[in-house]
Design an enzyme around this catalytic site. Structure first.
Site, PDB file in Angstrom:
ATOM      1  N   GLU A 104       0.839  -1.207   0.000  1.00 45.60           N
ATOM      2  CA  GLU A 104       0.000   0.000   0.000  1.00 45.60           C
ATOM      3  C   GLU A 104       0.868   1.250   0.000  1.00 45.60           C
ATOM      4  OE1 GLU A 104      -2.546   1.560  -0.411  1.00 45.60           O
ATOM      5  OE2 GLU A 104      -4.377   0.583   0.257  1.00 45.60           O
ATOM      6  N   ASP A 105       0.338   2.325  -0.559  1.00 37.07           N
ATOM      7  CA  ASP A 105       1.054   3.599  -0.512  1.00 37.07           C
ATOM      8  C   ASP A 105       0.959   4.218   0.873  1.00 37.07           C
ATOM      9  OD1 ASP A 105      -1.688   4.028  -0.770  1.00 37.07           O
ATOM     10  OD2 ASP A 105      -1.517   5.547  -2.326  1.00 37.07           O
ATOM     11  N   ASP A 108      -4.284   5.268   6.229  1.00 36.10           N
ATOM     12  CA  ASP A 108      -4.798   6.463   6.902  1.00 36.10           C
ATOM     13  C   ASP A 108      -5.802   5.997   7.964  1.00 36.10           C
ATOM     14  OD1 ASP A 108      -6.810   8.727   7.161  1.00 36.10           O
ATOM     15  OD2 ASP A 108      -5.413   9.737   5.842  1.00 36.10           O
ATOM     16  N   PHE A 157      -1.988  15.707   5.075  1.00 35.07           N
ATOM     17  CA  PHE A 157      -2.240  15.192   3.733  1.00 35.07           C
ATOM     18  C   PHE A 157      -0.962  15.336   2.913  1.00 35.07           C
ATOM     19  CE2 PHE A 157      -3.766  15.078  -0.599  1.00 35.07           C
ATOM     20  CZ  PHE A 157      -4.636  13.998  -0.537  1.00 35.07           C
ATOM     21  N   ARG A 170       1.341  12.546  -8.572  1.00 40.66           N
ATOM     22  CA  ARG A 170       1.906  11.193  -8.485  1.00 40.66           C
ATOM     23  C   ARG A 170       3.334  11.134  -9.020  1.00 40.66           C
ATOM     24  NH1 ARG A 170      -2.325   7.831  -7.036  1.00 40.66           N
ATOM     25  NH2 ARG A 170      -4.357   8.237  -7.954  1.00 40.66           N
TER      26      ARG A 170
HETATM   27  P1  IMP Z   1      -7.734   4.735   4.342  1.00 39.00           P
HETATM   28  O1  IMP Z   1      -8.753   3.792   3.821  1.00 39.00           O
HETATM   29  O2  IMP Z   1      -8.350   5.893   5.087  1.00 39.00           O
HETATM   30  O3  IMP Z   1      -6.656   4.064   5.156  1.00 39.00           O
HETATM   31  O4  IMP Z   1      -7.053   5.434   3.114  1.00 39.00           O
HETATM   32  C1  IMP Z   1      -6.193   4.753   2.322  1.00 39.00           C
HETATM   33  C2  IMP Z   1      -6.121   5.341   0.935  1.00 39.00           C
HETATM   34  O5  IMP Z   1      -6.462   6.725   0.905  1.00 39.00           O
HETATM   35  C3  IMP Z   1      -4.702   5.260   0.463  1.00 39.00           C
HETATM   36  O6  IMP Z   1      -4.458   4.064  -0.227  1.00 39.00           O
HETATM   37  C4  IMP Z   1      -4.561   6.485  -0.407  1.00 39.00           C
HETATM   38  O7  IMP Z   1      -4.912   6.175  -1.730  1.00 39.00           O
HETATM   39  C5  IMP Z   1      -5.530   7.475   0.169  1.00 39.00           C
HETATM   40  N1  IMP Z   1      -4.871   8.437   1.077  1.00 39.00           N
HETATM   41  C6  IMP Z   1      -4.903   8.452   2.420  1.00 39.00           C
HETATM   42  N2  IMP Z   1      -4.184   9.461   2.925  1.00 39.00           N
HETATM   43  C7  IMP Z   1      -3.654  10.102   1.868  1.00 39.00           C
HETATM   44  C8  IMP Z   1      -2.789  11.253   1.735  1.00 39.00           C
HETATM   45  O8  IMP Z   1      -2.319  11.882   2.703  1.00 39.00           O
HETATM   46  N3  IMP Z   1      -2.483  11.607   0.449  1.00 39.00           N
HETATM   47  C9  IMP Z   1      -2.941  10.951  -0.642  1.00 39.00           C
HETATM   48  N4  IMP Z   1      -3.740   9.879  -0.558  1.00 39.00           N
HETATM   49  C10 IMP Z   1      -4.107   9.468   0.674  1.00 39.00           C
HETATM   50 MG    MG Z   2      -4.082   3.573  -2.094  1.00 36.30          MG
END
Ligand code: IMP
Ligand code: MG
Length: 180
Positions: A104-105, A108, A157, A170
């Site tokens: 995963e990138d 969050d 962010f 990106r």
């Molecule tokens: P989660 O489901 O809230 O954990 O979010 C995960 C996904 O949200 C990641 O795979 C990202 O694609 C996107 N994401 C979460 N935080 C960021 C950020 O700070 N910048 C860009 N994308 C984010």
């Molecule tokens: Mg992602």
């Protein structure tokens, strides 16, 4: 690193983590994965779009026999997680009995990874772990064990190195954080 500001859509971002630091973290992660998965032929599942750069740089630093495939599963719009879990797209490999590592990138809230792990678990892998470039521990809303984390960051962010803000950013080599 010279601080540099980029503007994407309506937001300004400052340099935050330079490419050299990112690569250093990824190199250490690769060494750890080499040790932990020696003789296991792990199947890496990189979650598109955000993890493409991380996945490429990590794979170049993995020297054991391993496979990689790319899946899609996104629940993010603008800067707020929608919380909706979508199904896995593009998974053609047999997961049953494999040692799977999700790439995963960023984690969050953890909604995305939580939903993904539930779906993958149902396919009966031999083992299932997550390797993420970035983790925002303060934002986690699930009791997730993320085994491999390149770097933990505060609740800011960020963009760059595969991560986007509404499609842009990106391509940036460094990671930038939003100017608040
Ligand atoms: P989660 O489901 O809230 O954990 O979010 C995960 C996904 O949200 C990641 O795979 C990202 O694609 C996107 N994401 C979460 N935080 C960021 C950020 O700070 N910048 C860009 N994308 C984010
Ligand atoms: Mg992602």
């Amino acid at each position: 690193m010279e601080p540099r500001t980029v503007t994407l859509h309506d937001c300004d971002f400052d340099t935050y983590i330079c490419e050299e630091e990112i690569i250093a973290h990824i190199t250490m992660m690769g060494e750890q994965l080499d040790k932990d998965y020696a003789d296991k032929n792990p199947l890496f599942l990189a979650v598109l779009n955000g993890s493409f750069m991380f996945a490429a740089d990590l794979m170049k630093r993995i020297s054991i026999a391993s496979e990689i495939s790319f899946i899609r599963l996104s629940s993010y719009k603008d800067m707020q997680s929608t919380g909706t879990v979508k199904e896995i797209l593009g998974l053609s490999e047999e997961v049953k009995g494999r040692h799977v590592v999700v790439l995963e990138d960023i984690v969050d809230t953890g909604h995305t990874v939580h939903g993904l792990l539930q779906q993958l678990e149902a396919k009966e892998p031999a083992s299932l772990e997550v390797a993420t470039l970035l983790l925002k521990p303060d934002c986690l809303q699930h009791d997730l064990k993320i085994r491999y984390v390149a770097k933990s960051i505060p609740n800011d962010f960020v963009v760059g190195y595969g991560l986007d803000y509404n499609g842009l950013g990106r391509n940036l080599r460094d990671i930038y954080k939003i100017v608040s």
